[in-house]
Each structure stands twice: as structure tokens, then as C-alpha cells.
Scaffold this active site. Structure first.
Site, short mmCIF file in Angstrom:
data_model
loop_
_atom_site.label_atom_id
_atom_site.label_comp_id
_atom_site.label_asym_id
_atom_site.label_seq_id
_atom_site.Cartn_x
_atom_site.Cartn_y
_atom_site.Cartn_z
N HIS A 1 12.95 -2.46 1.72
CA HIS A 1 12.35 -1.20 2.10
C HIS A 1 13.07 0.17 1.61
O HIS A 1 14.35 -0.13 1.64
CB HIS A 1 12.19 -1.15 3.60
CG HIS A 1 11.07 -2.24 4.19
ND1 HIS A 1 10.04 -2.22 4.09
CD2 HIS A 1 11.82 -3.37 4.75
CE1 HIS A 1 9.52 -3.39 4.68
NE2 HIS A 1 10.73 -4.18 5.12
N ALA B 1 3.29 -1.07 4.60
CA ALA B 1 2.69 -1.06 6.14
C ALA B 1 2.31 -2.44 6.47
O ALA B 1 2.55 -2.71 7.78
CB ALA B 1 1.60 -0.19 6.20
N ARG C 1 4.27 11.07 -2.01
CA ARG C 1 4.19 10.68 -0.60
C ARG C 1 5.41 10.95 0.22
O ARG C 1 6.52 10.67 -0.14
CB ARG C 1 4.10 9.31 -0.60
CG ARG C 1 4.34 8.46 0.44
CD ARG C 1 4.06 6.95 0.26
NE ARG C 1 3.96 6.46 1.54
CZ ARG C 1 4.17 5.31 1.94
NH1 ARG C 1 4.73 4.42 0.90
NH2 ARG C 1 4.02 4.81 3.21
N GLU D 1 13.18 -9.16 1.07
CA GLU D 1 12.56 -8.09 1.67
C GLU D 1 13.10 -6.89 1.44
O GLU D 1 14.19 -6.89 1.49
CB GLU D 1 12.16 -8.09 3.13
CG GLU D 1 11.60 -6.96 3.84
CD GLU D 1 11.76 -7.19 5.36
OE1 GLU D 1 12.49 -8.10 5.87
OE2 GLU D 1 10.97 -6.42 6.10
N ARG E 1 13.46 4.55 12.14
CA ARG E 1 12.11 5.49 12.17
C ARG E 1 11.33 5.07 13.45
O ARG E 1 11.82 4.63 14.44
CB ARG E 1 11.36 5.04 10.96
CG ARG E 1 11.97 5.46 9.62
CD ARG E 1 11.37 5.44 8.35
NE ARG E 1 10.09 6.04 8.46
CZ ARG E 1 8.99 5.95 7.50
NH1 ARG E 1 9.33 4.89 6.44
NH2 ARG E 1 7.84 6.58 7.52
N TYR F 1 10.89 9.06 1.42
CA TYR F 1 10.93 8.34 0.13
C TYR F 1 11.49 8.79 -1.19
O TYR F 1 11.42 8.07 -2.23
CB TYR F 1 9.46 7.67 -0.35
CG TYR F 1 8.75 6.91 1.08
CD1 TYR F 1 9.26 5.78 1.53
CD2 TYR F 1 7.84 7.59 1.88
CE1 TYR F 1 8.73 5.21 2.77
CE2 TYR F 1 7.48 6.88 2.98
CZ TYR F 1 7.78 5.65 3.26
OH TYR F 1 7.20 4.80 4.45
N ASN G 1 8.09 -5.36 -1.32
CA ASN G 1 7.94 -4.51 -0.36
C ASN G 1 6.60 -4.36 0.31
O ASN G 1 5.82 -3.81 -0.43
CB ASN G 1 8.56 -3.19 -1.03
CG ASN G 1 8.48 -2.07 0.11
OD1 ASN G 1 7.95 -2.17 1.57
ND2 ASN G 1 9.14 -0.87 -0.30
N PRO H 1 0.81 -1.34 0.11
CA PRO H 1 -0.02 0.09 0.04
C PRO H 1 0.79 1.35 0.12
O PRO H 1 1.90 1.29 0.66
CB PRO H 1 -0.64 -0.24 1.37
CG PRO H 1 -0.22 -1.17 1.97
CD PRO H 1 0.61 -2.16 1.23
N ASN H 2 0.37 2.14 -0.88
CA ASN H 2 0.82 3.60 -0.97
C ASN H 2 2.07 3.60 -1.50
O ASN H 2 2.51 4.86 -1.79
CB ASN H 2 0.97 4.27 0.57
CG ASN H 2 -0.32 4.16 1.41
OD1 ASN H 2 -1.38 4.77 0.71
ND2 ASN H 2 -0.23 3.73 2.56
N SER I 1 13.11 3.11 2.68
CA SER I 1 13.58 4.09 3.82
C SER I 1 14.25 3.09 4.80
O SER I 1 14.22 2.04 4.58
CB SER I 1 12.45 4.78 4.58
OG SER I 1 11.54 3.67 5.07
#
Ligand code: DQA
Length: 143
Positions: free
Chosen positions: A99, A76, A17, A97, A106, A22, A73, A9-10, A101
Site C-alpha cells: 500500500h 479498495a 488522485r 501486499e 487512516r 498518494y 496492491n 482500482p483507482n 499510503s
């Protein structure tokens, strides 16, 4: 060799975003980078993005017998989804996997990754290049 590239998502909103986190490159830029790299290293790719958890589960299930490996990825859903982990464990395809960021730097709630338990490698904080590194890893370990 066929790789499935799955985005949660997103990630369709890349470029818009939270660009400080990102970056300013768009989802279309990401797809173009992945396609160019796939050509360079001689692999086939199918790139997908969905905002739905169940769709990610189905895409992983349907990868069995159709793909040699998965770059994922889950966005969330990384931090919440036992269903996606279970699908990955069920098909047992080599998986990396990714990501964009630097997730460990974080919020605390991002420290948990369910999918990690089914992945041969995790790449985090390397921006969009992380996808290309994941493809290189799968190519190397599978050939
Ligand atoms: C992300 C990190 C996740 O915590 C976040 O929910 C995302 C993107 C990343 O690529 O850095 O949507 O997976």
C-alpha cells in the site's frame, strides 16, 4: 524469475488522485520505476492495473505456472474482497501486499485486509518505493 505486479482500482489515477495522500507521481511513473528496478535486480515483470475485482481474481488464477511471485496492491478491494483472497490461497504463489499510503493511520474501515492472510509480507506507507521493496523481498526469499 518472473513477477506479476497487480494494481487495483483507482491506481491508474495516481498523480491526480488525492496527491496529499498518494503523492504527485503518476501511474506511468510507477511503472517506469518498477521496470528500472526489475532491470537492476534481474527479474522480469508484467505490470497490470484494473478497476475490476473479477479481473484481479482471473489475473491471480492465470499466474499459476506463468509467474514465480506476485506483488499486489488490491487498493479498495483489500478491505472487501474474499474472492481475491481465495484466488491467492488457491494458487499459493509467494505474494507481497503493498500500500502506498500509511493505511493503519487512516480510517478504521481500512484496517481490515483480507489479502494479508495469503501474503508473506505487507509493506504500507513507503510510497511508490514499497513496490520496489516488495520486489527485493520476493527476489531474496526465492533465490
Ligand atoms: C491503497 C490504500 C487503500 O485503502 C485505498 O483504497 C487505495 C490505495 C494504498 O495504496 O495506499 O486505493 O491500497
Amino acid at each position: 524469475m518472473k513477477l506479476l505486479i497487480l494494481n487495483g482500482p483507482n491506481l491508474n489515477l495516481l498523480g491526480v488522485r488525492e496527491p496529499d495522500i498518494y503523492g504527485r507521481q503518476t501511474y506511468a511513473d510507477l511503472c517506469a520505476m518498477i521496470r528500472a528496478h526489475a532491470k537492476e535486480i534481474g527479474v522480469e515483470v508484467d505490470i497490470r492495473q484494473t478497476n475490476y475485482e473479477g479481473k484481479l481474481v482471473e489475473d491471480i488464477q492465470n499466474a499459476l505456472g506463468r509467474f514465480d511471485g506476485i506483488v499486489i496492491n488490491p487498493a479498495a478491494y483489500t478491505h472487501t474482497s474474499v474472492a481475491i483472497l481465495d484466488a491467492a490461497k488457491a494458487v499459493r504463489l509467494p505474494m507481497v501486499e503493498v500500500h502506498i499510503s500509511d493505511v493503519p493511520a487512516r480510517e478504521d474501515f481500512r484496517r481490515v485486509s483480507y489479502i494479508r492472510a495469503a501474503c508473506a509480507k505487507t509493506i504500507t506507507g513507503h510510497g511508490l518505493n514499497g513496490y520496489l521493496e516488495a520486489m527485493d523481498f520476493l527476489k531474496k526469499t526465492m533465490s
